[in-house]
Scaffold this motif. Structure first.
Motif, PDB file in Angstrom:
ATOM      1  N   ASP A 188       0.844  -1.188   0.000  1.00 47.13           N
ATOM      2  CA  ASP A 188       0.000   0.000   0.000  1.00 47.13           C
ATOM      3  C   ASP A 188       0.886   1.248   0.000  1.00 47.13           C
ATOM      4  OD1 ASP A 188      -1.823   2.033   0.392  1.00 47.13           O
ATOM      5  OD2 ASP A 188      -2.707   1.170   2.201  1.00 47.13           O
ATOM      6  N   PRO A 189       0.802   2.080  -1.046  1.00 48.85           N
ATOM      7  CA  PRO A 189       1.673   3.253  -1.103  1.00 48.85           C
ATOM      8  C   PRO A 189       1.387   4.281  -0.015  1.00 48.85           C
ATOM      9  CG  PRO A 189       0.084   3.320  -2.887  1.00 48.85           C
ATOM     10  CD  PRO A 189      -0.066   1.981  -2.214  1.00 48.85           C
ATOM     11  N   ALA A 190       0.188   4.281   0.542  1.00 49.49           N
ATOM     12  CA  ALA A 190      -0.138   5.222   1.616  1.00 49.49           C
ATOM     13  C   ALA A 190       0.620   4.885   2.899  1.00 49.49           C
ATOM     14  CB  ALA A 190      -1.638   5.230   1.881  1.00 49.49           C
ATOM     15  N   GLU A 191       1.096   3.657   3.013  1.00 48.02           N
ATOM     16  CA  GLU A 191       1.826   3.226   4.199  1.00 48.02           C
ATOM     17  C   GLU A 191       3.331   3.304   4.014  1.00 48.02           C
ATOM     18  OE1 GLU A 191       0.411  -0.641   5.254  1.00 48.02           O
ATOM     19  OE2 GLU A 191      -1.622   0.063   5.586  1.00 48.02           O
ATOM     20  N   GLY A 192       3.787   3.847   2.883  1.00 44.03           N
ATOM     21  CA  GLY A 192       5.216   3.956   2.619  1.00 44.03           C
ATOM     22  C   GLY A 192       5.894   4.888   3.599  1.00 44.03           C
ATOM     23  N   THR A 193       7.095   4.529   3.977  1.00 48.04           N
ATOM     24  CA  THR A 193       7.850   5.350   4.917  1.00 48.04           C
ATOM     25  C   THR A 193       8.841   6.209   4.150  1.00 48.04           C
ATOM     26  OG1 THR A 193       9.445   3.572   5.237  1.00 48.04           O
ATOM     27  CG2 THR A 193       7.620   3.704   6.803  1.00 48.04           C
ATOM     28  N   SER A 194       8.934   7.445   4.542  1.00 52.71           N
ATOM     29  CA  SER A 194       9.830   8.379   3.876  1.00 52.71           C
ATOM     30  C   SER A 194      11.277   8.083   4.244  1.00 52.71           C
ATOM     31  CB  SER A 194       9.477   9.807   4.275  1.00 52.71           C
ATOM     32  OG  SER A 194      10.330  10.705   3.633  1.00 52.71           O
ATOM     33  N   SER A 195      12.139   8.189   3.251  1.00 58.27           N
ATOM     34  CA  SER A 195      13.574   8.011   3.458  1.00 58.27           C
ATOM     35  C   SER A 195      14.302   8.783   2.363  1.00 58.27           C
ATOM     36  CB  SER A 195      13.930   6.519   3.414  1.00 58.27           C
ATOM     37  OG  SER A 195      13.832   6.035   2.098  1.00 58.27           O
ATOM     38  N   PRO A 196      15.620   8.908   2.458  1.00 60.43           N
ATOM     39  CA  PRO A 196      16.354   9.638   1.423  1.00 60.43           C
ATOM     40  C   PRO A 196      16.290   8.990   0.044  1.00 60.43           C
ATOM     41  CG  PRO A 196      17.671   9.480   3.406  1.00 60.43           C
ATOM     42  CD  PRO A 196      16.469   8.586   3.604  1.00 60.43           C
ATOM     43  N   ASN A 197      15.860   7.731  -0.041  1.00 55.19           N
ATOM     44  CA  ASN A 197      15.768   7.090  -1.355  1.00 55.19           C
ATOM     45  C   ASN A 197      14.318   6.778  -1.740  1.00 55.19           C
ATOM     46  OD1 ASN A 197      15.245   4.874   0.274  1.00 55.19           O
ATOM     47  ND2 ASN A 197      16.580   3.495  -0.855  1.00 55.19           N
ATOM     48  N   SER A 198      13.381   7.580  -1.228  1.00 54.72           N
ATOM     49  CA  SER A 198      11.976   7.372  -1.590  1.00 54.72           C
ATOM     50  C   SER A 198      11.263   8.713  -1.707  1.00 54.72           C
ATOM     51  CB  SER A 198      11.270   6.488  -0.558  1.00 54.72           C
ATOM     52  OG  SER A 198      11.143   7.174   0.675  1.00 54.72           O
ATOM     53  N   PHE A 199      10.072   8.656  -2.321  1.00 52.27           N
ATOM     54  CA  PHE A 199       9.252   9.850  -2.467  1.00 52.27           C
ATOM     55  C   PHE A 199       7.798   9.434  -2.539  1.00 52.27           C
ATOM     56  CE2 PHE A 199       7.084  13.047  -5.125  1.00 52.27           C
ATOM     57  CZ  PHE A 199       7.295  14.167  -4.336  1.00 52.27           C
ATOM     58  N   GLN A 200       6.928  10.157  -1.829  1.00 50.43           N
ATOM     59  CA  GLN A 200       5.493   9.870  -1.845  1.00 50.43           C
ATOM     60  C   GLN A 200       4.740  11.125  -2.249  1.00 50.43           C
ATOM     61  OE1 GLN A 200       3.494   9.088   1.918  1.00 50.43           O
ATOM     62  NE2 GLN A 200       2.484   7.368   0.947  1.00 50.43           N
ATOM     63  N   GLU A 201       3.688  10.957  -3.062  1.00 50.56           N
ATOM     64  CA  GLU A 201       2.918  12.089  -3.570  1.00 50.56           C
ATOM     65  C   GLU A 201       1.455  11.681  -3.711  1.00 50.56           C
ATOM     66  OE1 GLU A 201       4.056  15.133  -4.385  1.00 50.56           O
ATOM     67  OE2 GLU A 201       3.076  15.854  -6.163  1.00 50.56           O
ATOM     68  N   ARG A 202       0.565  12.627  -3.494  1.00 49.54           N
ATOM     69  CA  ARG A 202      -0.861  12.453  -3.774  1.00 49.54           C
ATOM     70  C   ARG A 202      -1.204  13.360  -4.935  1.00 49.54           C
ATOM     71  NH1 ARG A 202      -4.222   9.864  -0.231  1.00 49.54           N
ATOM     72  NH2 ARG A 202      -3.218   9.093   1.634  1.00 49.54           N
ATOM     73  N   SER A 203      -2.031  12.854  -5.837  1.00 49.43           N
ATOM     74  CA  SER A 203      -2.322  13.587  -7.064  1.00 49.43           C
ATOM     75  C   SER A 203      -3.303  14.724  -6.885  1.00 49.43           C
ATOM     76  CB  SER A 203      -2.893  12.629  -8.112  1.00 49.43           C
ATOM     77  OG  SER A 203      -4.179  12.177  -7.707  1.00 49.43           O
ATOM     78  N   GLY A 204      -4.135  14.662  -5.889  1.00 50.92           N
ATOM     79  CA  GLY A 204      -5.260  15.585  -5.826  1.00 50.92           C
ATOM     80  C   GLY A 204      -6.405  14.986  -6.639  1.00 50.92           C
ATOM     81  N   LEU A 205      -7.505  15.689  -6.721  1.00 53.04           N
ATOM     82  CA  LEU A 205      -8.703  15.168  -7.389  1.00 53.04           C
ATOM     83  C   LEU A 205      -8.487  14.999  -8.887  1.00 53.04           C
ATOM     84  CD1 LEU A 205     -11.701  14.364  -7.312  1.00 53.04           C
ATOM     85  CD2 LEU A 205     -12.235  16.772  -7.701  1.00 53.04           C
ATOM     86  N   LEU A 206      -8.792  13.800  -9.373  1.00 52.30           N
ATOM     87  CA  LEU A 206      -8.795  13.505 -10.807  1.00 52.30           C
ATOM     88  C   LEU A 206     -10.225  13.173 -11.192  1.00 52.30           C
ATOM     89  CD1 LEU A 206      -5.672  11.179 -10.911  1.00 52.30           C
ATOM     90  CD2 LEU A 206      -5.785  13.565 -11.606  1.00 52.30           C
TER      91      LEU A 206
END
Length: 131
Positions: A32-50
């Protein structure tokens, strides 16, 4: 001296082959990408409404995938997809998981990109996801 140079060259080639031929375990990366943990080799983003249904939003995301990218697991019908993108020269694998969340008026994509090797990705995941 030649022996040392040859051994170093062989070690470099072996390391490159290990990275290039590294196998992918879908169970490890298709999370699940919502449960991803932030680190120097990762990035998480939400698109907003599509203004699209979740499966259509995922299909559009997959169609816009960069070169050297393939699907590892999932699909639009599942509501989540995981991709592997390999760098051009060395073939370093980066994994991107995207999930479509239904919201009023359409859907929202949650995207989590991370590198398999190394402790820092030099902004590669951020650049790929925001593009």
């Amino acid at each position: 001296m030649r022996t040392v140079i040859l051994l170093v060259a062989l070690a470099v080639v072996a390391g490159m082959a290990f990275v290039r031929l590294a196998q992918t375990d879908p169970e490890r990366w298709h999370t699940d990408p919502a449960e991803g943990t932030s680190s120097p080799n990762s990035f998480q983003e939400r698109s907003g409404l599509l203004p699209r249904a979740p499966d259509a939003a995922l299909a559009a995301f997959a169609a816009a995938a960069p070169p050297r990218t393939r699907v590892v697991a999932g699909g639009p019908e599942e509501g989540r997809m995981t991709f592997v993108t390999r760098s051009l020269v060395f073939g370093f694998p980066d994994y991107t998981t995207v999930a479509a969340v239904p919201v009023e008026g359409g859907s929202e994509l949650v995207v989590f990109g991370r590198s398999r090797f190394g402790g820092y990705d030099w902004g590669v995941n951020r650049a790929r996801i925001t593009a």
